[in-house]
Design an enzyme around this catalytic site. Structure first.
Site, PDB file in Angstrom:
ATOM      1  N   CYS A   2       0.831  -1.208   0.000  1.00  0.00           N
ATOM      2  CA  CYS A   2       0.000   0.000   0.000  1.00  0.00           C
ATOM      3  C   CYS A   2       0.864   1.257   0.000  1.00  0.00           C
ATOM      4  CB  CYS A   2      -0.860   0.026   1.252  1.00  0.00           C
ATOM      5  SG  CYS A   2      -1.863  -1.442   1.431  1.00  0.00           S
ATOM      6  N   ARG A  27       4.772   0.496  -6.169  1.00  0.00           N
ATOM      7  CA  ARG A  27       4.780  -0.407  -5.017  1.00  0.00           C
ATOM      8  C   ARG A  27       3.840  -1.595  -5.221  1.00  0.00           C
ATOM      9  NH1 ARG A  27       6.565   2.646  -0.278  1.00  0.00           N
ATOM     10  NH2 ARG A  27       5.202   1.468   1.087  1.00  0.00           N
ATOM     11  N   TRP A  74      -2.858  -2.628  -1.620  1.00  0.00           N
ATOM     12  CA  TRP A  74      -2.453  -3.971  -2.050  1.00  0.00           C
ATOM     13  C   TRP A  74      -3.143  -4.916  -1.072  1.00  0.00           C
ATOM     14  CZ3 TRP A  74       0.644  -8.085  -0.103  1.00  0.00           C
ATOM     15  CH2 TRP A  74       1.059  -9.002  -1.065  1.00  0.00           C
ATOM     16  N   ASN A  98      -1.062   1.354   5.719  1.00  0.00           N
ATOM     17  CA  ASN A  98      -0.170   0.401   5.067  1.00  0.00           C
ATOM     18  C   ASN A  98       0.325  -0.542   6.152  1.00  0.00           C
ATOM     19  OD1 ASN A  98       1.921  -0.931   3.775  1.00  0.00           O
ATOM     20  ND2 ASN A  98       3.306   0.831   3.808  1.00  0.00           N
ATOM     21  N   GLY A  99       0.168  -1.850   5.946  1.00  0.00           N
ATOM     22  CA  GLY A  99       0.629  -2.811   6.953  1.00  0.00           C
ATOM     23  C   GLY A  99      -0.516  -3.714   7.381  1.00  0.00           C
ATOM     24  N   GLU A 480      17.378 -16.645 -10.604  1.00  0.00           N
ATOM     25  CA  GLU A 480      16.924 -15.276 -10.812  1.00  0.00           C
ATOM     26  C   GLU A 480      16.202 -15.158 -12.166  1.00  0.00           C
ATOM     27  OE1 GLU A 480      16.311 -12.609  -9.494  1.00  0.00           O
ATOM     28  OE2 GLU A 480      16.623 -10.971 -10.897  1.00  0.00           O
ATOM     29  N   LYS A 484      12.329 -14.012 -12.647  1.00  0.00           N
ATOM     30  CA  LYS A 484      11.958 -12.877 -13.501  1.00  0.00           C
ATOM     31  C   LYS A 484      10.907 -13.291 -14.531  1.00  0.00           C
ATOM     32  CE  LYS A 484      14.311  -9.328 -12.212  1.00  0.00           C
ATOM     33  NZ  LYS A 484      14.067  -9.835 -10.872  1.00  0.00           N
ATOM     34  N   GLU A 487       7.527 -13.817 -12.727  1.00  0.00           N
ATOM     35  CA  GLU A 487       6.820 -12.647 -12.213  1.00  0.00           C
ATOM     36  C   GLU A 487       6.348 -11.718 -13.330  1.00  0.00           C
ATOM     37  OE1 GLU A 487       9.049 -10.109  -9.596  1.00  0.00           O
ATOM     38  OE2 GLU A 487      10.895 -10.380 -10.715  1.00  0.00           O
ATOM     39  N   HIS A 503      18.948 -35.430 -11.859  1.00  0.00           N
ATOM     40  CA  HIS A 503      18.375 -35.988 -10.631  1.00  0.00           C
ATOM     41  C   HIS A 503      16.877 -35.723 -10.533  1.00  0.00           C
ATOM     42  CE1 HIS A 503      22.321 -37.073  -9.252  1.00  0.00           C
ATOM     43  NE2 HIS A 503      22.745 -35.854  -9.587  1.00  0.00           N
ATOM     44  N   LYS A 603       6.175  -3.857  -4.752  1.00  0.00           N
ATOM     45  CA  LYS A 603       7.600  -3.526  -4.833  1.00  0.00           C
ATOM     46  C   LYS A 603       8.277  -3.653  -3.481  1.00  0.00           C
ATOM     47  CE  LYS A 603      11.315  -1.955  -6.817  1.00  0.00           C
ATOM     48  NZ  LYS A 603      12.059  -2.963  -7.594  1.00  0.00           N
TER      49      LYS A 603
HETATM   50  C1  F6R Z   1      11.916  -9.695  -7.895  1.00  0.00           C
HETATM   51  C2  F6R Z   1      11.889  -8.739  -6.808  1.00  0.00           C
HETATM   52  C3  F6R Z   1      11.643  -9.232  -5.444  1.00  0.00           C
HETATM   53  C4  F6R Z   1      12.500  -8.461  -4.427  1.00  0.00           C
HETATM   54  C5  F6R Z   1      12.158  -8.891  -3.002  1.00  0.00           C
HETATM   55  C6  F6R Z   1      13.035  -8.215  -1.972  1.00  0.00           C
HETATM   56  O1  F6R Z   1      12.173  -9.087  -9.129  1.00  0.00           O
HETATM   57  O2  F6R Z   1      12.023  -7.564  -7.032  1.00  0.00           O
HETATM   58  O3  F6R Z   1      11.861 -10.594  -5.356  1.00  0.00           O
HETATM   59  O4  F6R Z   1      13.838  -8.698  -4.719  1.00  0.00           O
HETATM   60  O5  F6R Z   1      10.815  -8.599  -2.737  1.00  0.00           O
HETATM   61  O6  F6R Z   1      12.864  -6.843  -1.988  1.00  0.00           O
HETATM   62  P1  F6R Z   1      13.940  -5.888  -1.324  1.00  0.00           P
HETATM   63  O7  F6R Z   1      15.184  -6.002  -2.116  1.00  0.00           O
HETATM   64  O8  F6R Z   1      13.327  -4.527  -1.397  1.00  0.00           O
HETATM   65  O9  F6R Z   1      14.128  -6.359   0.086  1.00  0.00           O
END
Ligand code: F6R
Length: 608
Positions: A2, A27, A74, A98-99, A480, A484, A487, A503, A603
């Protein structure tokens, strides 16, 4: 997560609230709303989905007034419906949050017993009711807030607007960030300086447990014990211009292309290229010579940066590293021994699980270091040593430039540790620092593969699954890559250590399964070629990311080859991250997904 904004302004506030909320879109959110004081009375508009829906609602039925609060939600408790969208109102108060209010069920019962109707499924509505009940007893808004805030358990940032009080906003933070903005005859509240960047760069960050009473002349800040405290005002470097997409279609594209520059900026803080030495500010506070172990915790992409760093600390500094996703670490009750250093990696510096892990280590006596991109963040403030990445604001939900900058910092720190412990000599330091210094130029070259990647991504947008394989530091990069792709394009993908394929996952291989192999021509390249043969023998479609030598030695086993420049092995995961990012970006663009704000994602994840 949020986003919150509040404005005590001098002009029509609703469009300004929406403008600020647009800067918080990154976010992640699924509904939005504003409340203003029109003729001194609380009015609000809310809408499901994107901010354009809220704008449409405001166009249809505008709201006036120069004071207001706004929110992007959110969903956690209750669906992303209009009814559950913030602001929530009860009687004379409107609130945005937020929270998570963890004791909301208990508080809900109390409110129901008191005869009030609960209209939403949210945890937030109880806060409005509790404050309104105190106002009904004759308490001032400030006293009502002082009485209610200590009763709330969990993590929150809150902003309140009061009916009939055009010159008052109250904000509070516990667990979730909240900043005060100082304007010229105006005052603001925002989840971060980014939200406030169109209005002001004069920011006061509230500390844990703080709450603040704002009027147009300034703010009074109180701590968790309701003692008035003084909090410093600082100048934010986040300008509105930085928040622009420029000529790019998406923030993610812009951020991918910024990497040569921001990695360069970041490295200039950690290496002295002239002297060819690492020079890591703050590292002297950690006695690497007597360290027994490093504990690393992080989430998502930041966790993969930590996994790469594990290879580096173990190889270059002979220092054992234990690494966990923070959501597991925080509850694992890991014993923390003497001479251990706990390192947390986070772009936002606000990730709830990473922060909780940090606090666990701190309580158990470990020295705390953090690699963060936001220097004012909670994780930065609670750490003994901060290694800042200079990536600039990262707006695309999928982390790109923050990741490679994290790797750059971690590489410098691993070399520093190696030097301190006597496992990296002067010549080796020179070689490694020169390798790091070459990254910006190599990154420019790596970005040139974009046209090829765009072409090969088109058919990918039609697959339902994909595999990524890598060895050594390219194994975390394989994970990674899979993250990517998942997501951004919602394609199911897995990252595996190439040697692990036989395996289990090899059973998945058929002609429909694209297999990305991340394999610079290094000491273990041949092993990876064998794994590729295993995939090819089963009809899998291989997309090989390698260098010229790797391409020459791969035969005709791969359907597609993406060529990277020749790189030193310490640099490989940083440079190879770029094609991996571009693959998921272009696949998502072909699929037409919301690249900068993929569904369901936030985010900055400030809840568990
Ligand atoms: C993936 C991504 C998330 C963040 C994760 C940690 O592309 O962005 O997996 O890496 O939510 O976020 P931070 O780095 O802000 O702690």
């Amino acid at each position: 997560m949020c986003g919150i904004v509040g404005i005590l302004g001098s002009t029509d506030v609703a469009p300004r609230l929406v403008d600020a909320l647009k800067r918080l879109e990154y976010r992640g959110y699924d509904s939005a709303g504003v409340a203003t004081l029109e003729g001194g009375r609380l009015v609000r508009r809310r809408a499901e989905g994107k901010l354009r829906n809220l704008e449409a609602a405001l166009e249809k039925t505008p709201v006036g007034g120069t004071s207001g609060i706004g929110h992007t939600r959110w969903a956690t408790h209750g669906s992303p419906s209009v009814a559950n969208a913030h602001p929530h109102m009860a009687g004379k108060v409107a609130v945005v949050h937020n929270g998570i209010i963890e004791n909301y069920l208990e508080l809900r019962e109390e409110i129901k017993d008191g005869g009030a109707d609960i209209l939403t499924e949210t945890d937030t509505e109880v806060v409005a009711h509790l404050v309104n009940a105190e106002l009904a007893k004759g308490l001032s808004p400030q006293d009502a807030a002082a009485r209610v805030l200590p009763r709330l358990k969990g993590a929150f940032a809150l902003a309140f607007l009061f009916d009939g009080d055009n010159d008052l906003l109250i904000g509070a933070r516990k667990g979730s960030p909240l900043a005060i903005g100082h304007g010229d005859g105006e005052m603001y509240l925002g989840s971060d300086a980014i939200a406030l960047s169109p209005f002001t760069d004069r920011i006061t960050y509230l500390e844990e447990g703080d709450w603040a009473v704002l009027d147009r002349n300034g703010a009074r800040v109180f701590d968790a014990n309701n003692n008035e405290v003084s909090r410093q005002e600082s100048r934010s470097s986040v300008t509105a211009a930085l928040m622009d997409k420029g000529n790019y279609r998406h923030f993610m594209a812009k951020e991918i292309h910024e990497q040569p520059e921001v990695i360069g900026h970041t490295l200039s803080r950690y290496i002295d290229l002239g002297a060819r030495k690492v020079d890591v500010p703050g590292a002297a506070a950690i006695d690497f010579t007597n360290l027994n172990r490093i504990l690393i915790s992080a989430c998502g992409t930041a966790y993969y940066a930590g996994l790469v760093a594990k290879y580096w600390f173990e190889k270059y500094a002979r220092l054992p590293v234990e690494i966990d996703v923070a959501s597991e670490f925080r509850y694992r009750e890991t014993p923390i021994g003497k001479n251990e250093f706990a390192l947390f990696i986070s772009q936002s510096g606000e990730t709830a699980d990473t922060l909780a892990s940090l606090r666990y280590c701190k309580e158990n006596g470990a020295k705390i270091g953090a690699v963060v991109n936001v220097p004012e963040s909670t994780i930065a403030r609670e750490s003994d040593v901060v290694f800042q990445t200079i990536a600039g604001p990262e707006i695309g939900v999928a982390s790109t430039k923050a990741f490679t900058c994290q790797l750059a910092v971690l590489a410098a720190l691993a070399i520093h540790a190696g030097r301190s412990r006597g496992f990296v000599n002067e010549d080796q330091e020179t070689e490694l620092v020169e390798a790091l210094g070459a990254i910006p130029g190599l990154a420019v070259q790596a970005l040139k593969s974009e046209i090829k990647i765009e072409t090969l991504s088109q058919p990918l947008s039609r697959v339902s699954d994909a595999l990524y394989l890598g060895r050594g530091t390219n194994f975390p990069l394989a994970m990674e890559g899979a993250l990517k792709l998942k997501e951004l394009s919602y394609i199911h993908a897995e990252g595996y250590a190439a040697g692990e394929l036989k395996h289990g996952p090899i059973a998945l291989i058929d002609e429909n399964m694209p297999v990305f192999v991340i394999a610079p021509h290094d000491g273990i390249y041949e092993k990876t070629v064998s794994n590729m043969q295993e995939v090819a023998a089963r009809g899998g479609r291989i997309i090989l990311i390698t260098d010229e030598r790797g391409a020459a030695e791969s035969g005709d086993v791969a359907q597609d080859v993406v060529i990277m420049p020749d790189v030193h092995e310490i640099v490989a995961p940083i440079i190879y991250a770029l094609p991996v990012q571009m693959i998921s970006y272009h696949t998502a663009v072909f699929m037409g997904t919301d690249v900068d704000q993929p569904r369901n994602l936030a985010k900055s994840v400030t809840v568990e």
